[in-house]
Design a protein around this motif. Structure first.
Motif, PDB file in Angstrom:
ATOM      1  N   ALA A 151       6.341 -21.552  -6.351  1.00 60.06           N
ATOM      2  CA  ALA A 151       7.548 -20.807  -5.992  1.00 60.06           C
ATOM      3  C   ALA A 151       7.307 -19.955  -4.752  1.00 60.06           C
ATOM      4  CB  ALA A 151       7.986 -19.928  -7.160  1.00 60.06           C
ATOM      5  N   LEU A 152       6.083 -19.429  -4.622  1.00 59.99           N
ATOM      6  CA  LEU A 152       5.737 -18.640  -3.434  1.00 59.99           C
ATOM      7  C   LEU A 152       5.805 -19.500  -2.176  1.00 59.99           C
ATOM      8  CD1 LEU A 152       4.737 -15.994  -2.170  1.00 59.99           C
ATOM      9  CD2 LEU A 152       2.385 -16.732  -2.705  1.00 59.99           C
ATOM     10  N   CYS A 153       5.395 -20.767  -2.288  1.00 56.89           N
ATOM     11  CA  CYS A 153       5.523 -21.698  -1.157  1.00 56.89           C
ATOM     12  C   CYS A 153       6.954 -21.715  -0.648  1.00 56.89           C
ATOM     13  CB  CYS A 153       5.127 -23.116  -1.588  1.00 56.89           C
ATOM     14  SG  CYS A 153       3.379 -23.415  -1.808  1.00 56.89           S
ATOM     15  N   ILE A 154       7.896 -21.905  -1.572  1.00 60.91           N
ATOM     16  CA  ILE A 154       9.309 -21.998  -1.190  1.00 60.91           C
ATOM     17  C   ILE A 154       9.833 -20.658  -0.699  1.00 60.91           C
ATOM     18  CG2 ILE A 154      11.618 -22.625  -1.987  1.00 60.91           C
ATOM     19  CD1 ILE A 154       9.573 -24.934  -1.814  1.00 60.91           C
ATOM     20  N   LEU A 155       9.398 -19.582  -1.344  1.00 60.02           N
ATOM     21  CA  LEU A 155       9.838 -18.248  -0.923  1.00 60.02           C
ATOM     22  C   LEU A 155       9.420 -17.971   0.515  1.00 60.02           C
ATOM     23  CD1 LEU A 155      11.115 -15.506  -1.669  1.00 60.02           C
ATOM     24  CD2 LEU A 155       8.850 -14.783  -2.442  1.00 60.02           C
ATOM     25  N   LEU A 156       8.188 -18.299   0.840  1.00 57.81           N
ATOM     26  CA  LEU A 156       7.697 -18.082   2.202  1.00 57.81           C
ATOM     27  C   LEU A 156       8.349 -19.043   3.188  1.00 57.81           C
ATOM     28  CD1 LEU A 156       3.871 -17.580   1.538  1.00 57.81           C
ATOM     29  CD2 LEU A 156       5.509 -15.839   2.257  1.00 57.81           C
ATOM     30  N   ALA A 157       8.373 -20.321   2.832  1.00 56.54           N
ATOM     31  CA  ALA A 157       8.890 -21.338   3.753  1.00 56.54           C
ATOM     32  C   ALA A 157      10.388 -21.177   3.968  1.00 56.54           C
ATOM     33  CB  ALA A 157       8.570 -22.735   3.226  1.00 56.54           C
ATOM     34  N   ASP A 158      11.131 -21.179   2.884  1.00 57.89           N
ATOM     35  CA  ASP A 158      12.589 -21.122   2.986  1.00 57.89           C
ATOM     36  C   ASP A 158      13.074 -19.723   3.362  1.00 57.89           C
ATOM     37  OD1 ASP A 158      15.005 -22.956   2.316  1.00 57.89           O
ATOM     38  OD2 ASP A 158      15.529 -21.051   1.382  1.00 57.89           O
ATOM     39  N   GLY A 159      12.414 -18.721   2.794  1.00 51.93           N
ATOM     40  CA  GLY A 159      12.839 -17.352   3.056  1.00 51.93           C
ATOM     41  C   GLY A 159      12.715 -16.977   4.523  1.00 51.93           C
ATOM     42  N   VAL A 160      11.593 -17.353   5.133  1.00 50.02           N
ATOM     43  CA  VAL A 160      11.408 -17.044   6.555  1.00 50.02           C
ATOM     44  C   VAL A 160      12.373 -17.853   7.415  1.00 50.02           C
ATOM     45  CG1 VAL A 160       9.793 -17.225   8.489  1.00 50.02           C
ATOM     46  CG2 VAL A 160       9.018 -16.291   6.305  1.00 50.02           C
ATOM     47  N   ALA A 161      12.526 -19.150   7.077  1.00 57.11           N
ATOM     48  CA  ALA A 161      13.417 -20.010   7.870  1.00 57.11           C
ATOM     49  C   ALA A 161      14.861 -19.556   7.777  1.00 57.11           C
ATOM     50  CB  ALA A 161      13.284 -21.462   7.424  1.00 57.11           C
ATOM     51  N   GLU A 162      15.366 -19.465   6.546  1.00 60.85           N
ATOM     52  CA  GLU A 162      16.786 -19.177   6.344  1.00 60.85           C
ATOM     53  C   GLU A 162      17.130 -17.694   6.481  1.00 60.85           C
ATOM     54  OE1 GLU A 162      19.017 -21.394   6.082  1.00 60.85           O
ATOM     55  OE2 GLU A 162      17.940 -23.217   5.526  1.00 60.85           O
ATOM     56  N   GLY A 163      16.211 -16.846   6.038  1.00 56.93           N
ATOM     57  CA  GLY A 163      16.535 -15.423   5.996  1.00 56.93           C
ATOM     58  C   GLY A 163      16.192 -14.649   7.248  1.00 56.93           C
ATOM     59  N   ILE A 164      15.249 -15.159   8.050  1.00 56.27           N
ATOM     60  CA  ILE A 164      14.787 -14.400   9.217  1.00 56.27           C
ATOM     61  C   ILE A 164      14.985 -15.165  10.521  1.00 56.27           C
ATOM     62  CG2 ILE A 164      12.803 -13.278  10.297  1.00 56.27           C
ATOM     63  CD1 ILE A 164      11.662 -12.803   7.502  1.00 56.27           C
ATOM     64  N   VAL A 165      14.333 -16.327  10.645  1.00 56.27           N
ATOM     65  CA  VAL A 165      14.276 -17.007  11.941  1.00 56.27           C
ATOM     66  C   VAL A 165      15.621 -17.590  12.350  1.00 56.27           C
ATOM     67  CG1 VAL A 165      13.176 -18.842  13.264  1.00 56.27           C
ATOM     68  CG2 VAL A 165      11.826 -17.487  11.646  1.00 56.27           C
ATOM     69  N   LYS A 166      16.277 -18.300  11.457  1.00 54.37           N
ATOM     70  CA  LYS A 166      17.551 -18.932  11.841  1.00 54.37           C
ATOM     71  C   LYS A 166      18.590 -17.909  12.319  1.00 54.37           C
ATOM     72  CE  LYS A 166      17.465 -23.319   9.325  1.00 54.37           C
ATOM     73  NZ  LYS A 166      18.153 -24.189   8.359  1.00 54.37           N
ATOM     74  N   PRO A 167      18.811 -16.811  11.576  1.00 54.87           N
ATOM     75  CA  PRO A 167      19.781 -15.824  12.077  1.00 54.87           C
ATOM     76  C   PRO A 167      19.361 -15.166  13.388  1.00 54.87           C
ATOM     77  CG  PRO A 167      19.381 -15.515   9.727  1.00 54.87           C
ATOM     78  CD  PRO A 167      18.340 -16.476  10.215  1.00 54.87           C
ATOM     79  N   LEU A 168      18.051 -14.947  13.584  1.00 54.35           N
ATOM     80  CA  LEU A 168      17.587 -14.310  14.812  1.00 54.35           C
ATOM     81  C   LEU A 168      17.720 -15.232  16.020  1.00 54.35           C
ATOM     82  CD1 LEU A 168      14.371 -12.375  13.677  1.00 54.35           C
ATOM     83  CD2 LEU A 168      16.534 -11.396  14.467  1.00 54.35           C
ATOM     84  N   VAL A 169      17.327 -16.503  15.854  1.00 56.35           N
ATOM     85  CA  VAL A 169      17.379 -17.443  16.972  1.00 56.35           C
ATOM     86  C   VAL A 169      18.799 -17.913  17.224  1.00 56.35           C
ATOM     87  CG1 VAL A 169      16.560 -19.687  17.810  1.00 56.35           C
ATOM     88  CG2 VAL A 169      14.997 -18.162  16.584  1.00 56.35           C
ATOM     89  N   GLY A 170      19.526 -18.202  16.136  1.00 57.46           N
ATOM     90  CA  GLY A 170      20.932 -18.592  16.262  1.00 57.46           C
ATOM     91  C   GLY A 170      21.160 -19.879  17.036  1.00 57.46           C
ATOM     92  N   ARG A 171      20.281 -20.838  16.877  1.00 54.81           N
ATOM     93  CA  ARG A 171      20.421 -22.106  17.599  1.00 54.81           C
ATOM     94  C   ARG A 171      21.356 -23.048  16.847  1.00 54.81           C
ATOM     95  NH1 ARG A 171      15.542 -26.481  18.886  1.00 54.81           N
ATOM     96  NH2 ARG A 171      16.494 -27.390  20.740  1.00 54.81           N
TER      97      ARG A 171
END
Length: 230
Positions: free
Chosen positions: A66-86
């Protein structure tokens, strides 16, 4: 990104994206769905339960998964995607009409970086380190790359989205394994298995084969399901 790299990214995507085959369209649609891979997740859970002796050991592995998904998905969906906005390539107002889209499936959120790539590679990395069987590790990596291919084929991610997702997935999976390793030997004896029937970490080769058969079986079912378009 520099204009030259953006152009290269777009051209690489167009090489992967779409085809004139209804069969391949349907095949990619089936394989990109998380529901399609539920039997694989159940097979991995079976592998963990069958090859660990206590509920604490099993809970630790499930928690690190579950930590794998929390780190992978959480960073992608919760942090990077909104910041980059591509924009996704299928939604980019300057590029979307060059992209083949299947079933009008364009996605709704941002593109960079791919959560599919990060999630699947984090699981592949974690379980590869956990089980320590080369064929098993290669099978999970191939599973991750199949998911990555579907995202580009469907026009939902650029190759750079995929590459960065894969890199972050390796990091997330490795972090999760380090956490697992730190706590596991506090509740379990450290045994190095020397047997042709088990890996060095104590996982039965027969049970490993079940996981790999699950991957092959899912692909076979996806092929049959994709043939229903004819």
């Amino acid at each position: 990104m520099p204009e030259s790299l953006i152009h290269l990214d777009q051209q690489l995507l167009l090489w992967f994206n779409g085809s004139d085959s209804l069969f391949v369209d349907r095949f990619a649609e089936v394989l990109t769905s998380g529901l399609t891979w539920i039997p694989l997740y159940l097979a991995l859970f079976y592998l963990v339960v069958k090859n660990n002796e206590t509920m604490l050991q099993i809970a630790l592995i499930v928690g690190c998964s579950a930590l794998c998904i929390l780190l992978a998905d959480g960073v992608a969906e919760g942090i990077v995607k909104p910041l980059v906005g591509r924009w996704r390539p299928s939604n980019d107002p300057y590029f979307k009409y060059m992209v083949d889209v299947v079933g009008n499936h364009r996605g709704t959120d941002y593109s960079f970086f791919s959560a599919h790539a990060a999630n699947t590679m984090s699981i592949a990395t974690f379980y590869g380190l956990l089980v320590r069987n080369k064929l098993f590790s290669v099978s999970l990596i191939v599973w991750s790359l199949i998911n990555c291919w579907t995202r580009m084929y469907l026009g939902l991610h650029y190759p750079s989205d995929i590459l960065c997702g894969l890199l972050w997935g390796v990091i997330a999976g490795t972090i999760s394994y380090v956490v697992f390793h730190k706590f596991y030997y506090k509740v379990s004896p450290k045994i190095n298995y020397i047997s042709s029937q088990y890996t060095s970490t104590g996982y039965s080769n027969i049970d490993i084969d079940i996981v790999m058969l699950a991957i092959v079986g899912i692909l076979a079912v996806a092929v049959v399901a994709s043939m229903s378009v004819f």
